[in-house]
Design a protein around this motif. Structure first.
Motif, PDB file in Angstrom:
ATOM      1  N   ARG B  10     -50.380  51.246 -49.559  1.00  0.00           N
ATOM      2  CA  ARG B  10     -48.933  51.077 -49.695  1.00  0.00           C
ATOM      3  C   ARG B  10     -48.604  50.300 -50.976  1.00  0.00           C
ATOM      4  O   ARG B  10     -49.221  49.289 -51.272  1.00  0.00           O
ATOM      5  CB  ARG B  10     -48.403  50.313 -48.481  1.00  0.00           C
ATOM      6  CG  ARG B  10     -46.899  50.171 -48.495  1.00  0.00           C
ATOM      7  CD  ARG B  10     -46.369  49.858 -47.112  1.00  0.00           C
ATOM      8  NE  ARG B  10     -45.161  49.072 -47.230  1.00  0.00           N
ATOM      9  CZ  ARG B  10     -44.737  48.217 -46.319  1.00  0.00           C
ATOM     10  NH1 ARG B  10     -45.431  48.026 -45.210  1.00  0.00           N
ATOM     11  NH2 ARG B  10     -43.622  47.554 -46.497  1.00  0.00           N
ATOM     12  N   GLU B  11     -47.607  50.805 -51.715  1.00  0.00           N
ATOM     13  CA  GLU B  11     -47.121  50.104 -52.909  1.00  0.00           C
ATOM     14  C   GLU B  11     -45.809  49.433 -52.566  1.00  0.00           C
ATOM     15  O   GLU B  11     -44.899  50.069 -52.023  1.00  0.00           O
ATOM     16  CB  GLU B  11     -46.941  51.058 -54.089  1.00  0.00           C
ATOM     17  CG  GLU B  11     -46.461  50.325 -55.337  1.00  0.00           C
ATOM     18  CD  GLU B  11     -46.385  51.199 -56.592  1.00  0.00           C
ATOM     19  OE1 GLU B  11     -46.954  52.302 -56.580  1.00  0.00           O
ATOM     20  OE2 GLU B  11     -45.754  50.745 -57.561  1.00  0.00           O
ATOM     21  N   PHE B  12     -45.712  48.154 -52.862  1.00  0.00           N
ATOM     22  CA  PHE B  12     -44.494  47.401 -52.569  1.00  0.00           C
ATOM     23  C   PHE B  12     -43.522  47.515 -53.736  1.00  0.00           C
ATOM     24  O   PHE B  12     -43.919  47.796 -54.861  1.00  0.00           O
ATOM     25  CB  PHE B  12     -44.857  45.936 -52.276  1.00  0.00           C
ATOM     26  CG  PHE B  12     -45.489  45.790 -50.923  1.00  0.00           C
ATOM     27  CD1 PHE B  12     -44.742  45.370 -49.832  1.00  0.00           C
ATOM     28  CD2 PHE B  12     -46.812  46.140 -50.715  1.00  0.00           C
ATOM     29  CE1 PHE B  12     -45.309  45.283 -48.568  1.00  0.00           C
ATOM     30  CE2 PHE B  12     -47.388  46.052 -49.461  1.00  0.00           C
ATOM     31  CZ  PHE B  12     -46.633  45.619 -48.388  1.00  0.00           C
ATOM     32  N   ALA B  89     -43.717  42.996 -61.508  1.00  0.00           N
ATOM     33  CA  ALA B  89     -45.026  43.288 -60.932  1.00  0.00           C
ATOM     34  C   ALA B  89     -44.839  44.183 -59.721  1.00  0.00           C
ATOM     35  O   ALA B  89     -43.933  43.979 -58.918  1.00  0.00           O
ATOM     36  CB  ALA B  89     -45.719  41.993 -60.522  1.00  0.00           C
ATOM     37  N   SER B  90     -45.713  45.184 -59.604  1.00  0.00           N
ATOM     38  CA  SER B  90     -45.729  46.063 -58.430  1.00  0.00           C
ATOM     39  C   SER B  90     -47.083  45.953 -57.772  1.00  0.00           C
ATOM     40  O   SER B  90     -48.101  46.238 -58.399  1.00  0.00           O
ATOM     41  CB  SER B  90     -45.489  47.516 -58.833  1.00  0.00           C
ATOM     42  OG  SER B  90     -44.277  47.619 -59.541  1.00  0.00           O
ATOM     43  N   LEU B  91     -47.062  45.529 -56.508  1.00  0.00           N
ATOM     44  CA  LEU B  91     -48.315  45.274 -55.792  1.00  0.00           C
ATOM     45  C   LEU B  91     -48.666  46.444 -54.874  1.00  0.00           C
ATOM     46  O   LEU B  91     -47.802  46.975 -54.177  1.00  0.00           O
ATOM     47  CB  LEU B  91     -48.186  43.976 -54.984  1.00  0.00           C
ATOM     48  CG  LEU B  91     -49.402  43.534 -54.163  1.00  0.00           C
ATOM     49  CD1 LEU B  91     -49.494  41.990 -54.180  1.00  0.00           C
ATOM     50  CD2 LEU B  91     -49.349  44.019 -52.723  1.00  0.00           C
ATOM     51  N   THR B  92     -49.946  46.821 -54.902  1.00  0.00           N
ATOM     52  CA  THR B  92     -50.475  47.829 -53.991  1.00  0.00           C
ATOM     53  C   THR B  92     -51.597  47.198 -53.170  1.00  0.00           C
ATOM     54  O   THR B  92     -52.392  46.430 -53.717  1.00  0.00           O
ATOM     55  CB  THR B  92     -51.042  49.026 -54.780  1.00  0.00           C
ATOM     56  OG1 THR B  92     -50.001  49.570 -55.585  1.00  0.00           O
ATOM     57  CG2 THR B  92     -51.549  50.125 -53.847  1.00  0.00           C
ATOM     58  N   VAL B  93     -51.630  47.510 -51.875  1.00  0.00           N
ATOM     59  CA  VAL B  93     -52.740  47.068 -51.036  1.00  0.00           C
ATOM     60  C   VAL B  93     -53.850  48.104 -51.170  1.00  0.00           C
ATOM     61  O   VAL B  93     -53.662  49.272 -50.828  1.00  0.00           O
ATOM     62  CB  VAL B  93     -52.303  46.922 -49.565  1.00  0.00           C
ATOM     63  CG1 VAL B  93     -53.488  46.523 -48.691  1.00  0.00           C
ATOM     64  CG2 VAL B  93     -51.185  45.890 -49.448  1.00  0.00           C
ATOM     65  N   ASP B  94     -54.989  47.681 -51.716  1.00  0.00           N
ATOM     66  CA  ASP B  94     -56.095  48.603 -51.961  1.00  0.00           C
ATOM     67  C   ASP B  94     -57.050  48.679 -50.775  1.00  0.00           C
ATOM     68  O   ASP B  94     -57.531  49.755 -50.436  1.00  0.00           O
ATOM     69  CB  ASP B  94     -56.903  48.164 -53.195  1.00  0.00           C
ATOM     70  CG  ASP B  94     -56.083  48.225 -54.466  1.00  0.00           C
ATOM     71  OD1 ASP B  94     -55.231  49.122 -54.581  1.00  0.00           O
ATOM     72  OD2 ASP B  94     -56.301  47.376 -55.351  1.00  0.00           O
ATOM     73  N   SER B 109     -51.965  44.552 -58.804  1.00  0.00           N
ATOM     74  CA  SER B 109     -50.583  44.520 -59.271  1.00  0.00           C
ATOM     75  C   SER B 109     -50.533  44.989 -60.718  1.00  0.00           C
ATOM     76  O   SER B 109     -51.328  44.550 -61.550  1.00  0.00           O
ATOM     77  CB  SER B 109     -50.006  43.096 -59.197  1.00  0.00           C
ATOM     78  OG  SER B 109     -49.930  42.675 -57.856  1.00  0.00           O
ATOM     79  N   ARG B 110     -49.587  45.897 -60.948  1.00  0.00           N
ATOM     80  CA  ARG B 110     -49.334  46.353 -62.322  1.00  0.00           C
ATOM     81  C   ARG B 110     -48.177  45.534 -62.860  1.00  0.00           C
ATOM     82  O   ARG B 110     -47.092  45.509 -62.257  1.00  0.00           O
ATOM     83  CB  ARG B 110     -48.939  47.832 -62.332  1.00  0.00           C
ATOM     84  CG  ARG B 110     -50.097  48.795 -62.090  1.00  0.00           C
ATOM     85  CD  ARG B 110     -49.577  50.209 -61.872  1.00  0.00           C
ATOM     86  NE  ARG B 110     -48.635  50.625 -62.926  1.00  0.00           N
ATOM     87  CZ  ARG B 110     -49.025  51.125 -64.086  1.00  0.00           C
ATOM     88  NH1 ARG B 110     -50.284  51.285 -64.364  1.00  0.00           N
ATOM     89  NH2 ARG B 110     -48.118  51.471 -64.992  1.00  0.00           N
ATOM     90  N   ILE B 111     -48.398  44.887 -63.992  1.00  0.00           N
ATOM     91  CA  ILE B 111     -47.343  44.075 -64.601  1.00  0.00           C
ATOM     92  C   ILE B 111     -46.853  44.814 -65.835  1.00  0.00           C
ATOM     93  O   ILE B 111     -47.640  45.131 -66.738  1.00  0.00           O
ATOM     94  CB  ILE B 111     -47.869  42.666 -64.936  1.00  0.00           C
ATOM     95  CG1 ILE B 111     -48.292  41.987 -63.620  1.00  0.00           C
ATOM     96  CG2 ILE B 111     -46.810  41.850 -65.684  1.00  0.00           C
ATOM     97  CD1 ILE B 111     -48.899  40.628 -63.777  1.00  0.00           C
ATOM     98  N   THR B 112     -45.562  45.140 -65.810  1.00  0.00           N
ATOM     99  CA  THR B 112     -45.005  45.961 -66.881  1.00  0.00           C
ATOM    100  C   THR B 112     -43.859  45.234 -67.569  1.00  0.00           C
ATOM    101  O   THR B 112     -43.259  44.309 -67.005  1.00  0.00           O
ATOM    102  CB  THR B 112     -44.475  47.303 -66.320  1.00  0.00           C
ATOM    103  OG1 THR B 112     -43.610  47.031 -65.215  1.00  0.00           O
ATOM    104  CG2 THR B 112     -45.613  48.188 -65.832  1.00  0.00           C
TER     105      THR B 112
END
Lengths: 128, 133
Positions: B10-12, B89-94, B109-112
């Protein structure tokens, strides 16, 4: 590049409070003995990210300037327990160059507090 | 109570935009004793934005921050964070594992930046200490 310059940093409770404010990480295990012991920790512990920031500082100072780190990572293997006194504890950052290719330098660090390795396999890659 | 397995993948939603100021760079540098540079952030500075994403995630799964211990943190930088950046930041549970009453939560987390360009990817392992652990 020259041999890595090992560093020592003294860490007190005041440093943890300052880091909490600067980073926004107000987890009470980093400032409340009561909460820290309630979740089974031996006492107030430093933010893992604070210890990591000290390691990053040693790397950047050795690299000769900011903005050169392209990868940085570690595990948090042992907590840095910080007593409620004026002495605090000493975190030591040692390192060695493990590779140099394509304009990138790989560093393996060893970050200790007393006899404990507090970071697991800390590694950095920096632009030469 | 263990965290729900269906969270994996899931991506938050992205965090509120965070404006990086010279004052904040100085505050962070001073707190870590790093040499202050008025333009370029120290390597662990992006944790501020990643932490916002983690707090959003913890609130969503109803986990208290004081039960979380940090297991691992990795950063891979496209470029250094600079004063003037506006970051999200977009966090995904891996990954999610249960070991000895604890949840071991792997996140990335991808920080853009304001243009949507990737500045840094950061991976964190969070250990959720169960009430009986």
């Amino acid at each position: 590049m020259s041999e890595f310059a090992d560093r020592e940093f003294r860490v007190t409770r005041a440093d943890l409070v300052r880091y909490a404010g600067a980073s926004g990480d107000f987890n009470p295990i980093h400032w409340s003995e009561r909460v820290a012991t309630s979740v089974g920790l031996p006492g107030v512990i430093a933010h893992g990210m604070f210890t990591m920031a000290l390691a990053a500082r040693a790397v950047e100072e050795w690299a000769g300037g900011p903005g050169r780190v392209v990868e940085f990572g570690c595990k948090f293997t042992k907590p840095v327990v910080v007593p409620d006194d004026d002495e605090g504890v000493v975190v030591r950052v040692a390192g060695r160059v493990t590779g140099e290719a394509d304009g990138l330098i790989s560093l393996a660090l060893e970050v200790t507090c007393g006899d404990d390795k507090v970071l697991g396999a800390p590694k950095a890659v920096i632009r030469a | 109570m263990p965290i729900d397995q269906t969270l994996v993948g899931r991506e938050f939603p992205p965090t509120e935009p965070y404006a990086v100021t010279a004052v904040k760079l100085r505050e962070f540098a001073e707190a870590t004793g790093a040499p202050y540079d008025e333009r370029i952030a120290p390597p662990t500075f992006p944790i501020i934005v990643a932490f916002h994403a983690m707090n959003g995630f913890l609130a969503d799964v109803q986990v208290d921050l004081f039960r979380i211990v940090h297991g691992e943190q990795r950063f891979a930088y496209e470029r250094a964070v600079q004063a003037g950046d506006v970051l999200t930041a977009s966090l995904t549970v891996d990954t999610l594992r249960q070991i000895g009453g604890n949840d071991i939560i792997g996140t990335s987390s991808r920080i853009t930046d304001a243009d949507g360009a990737l500045v840094c990817t950061t991976k964190a392992t969070l250990i959720h200490r169960g009430e009986d652990a």
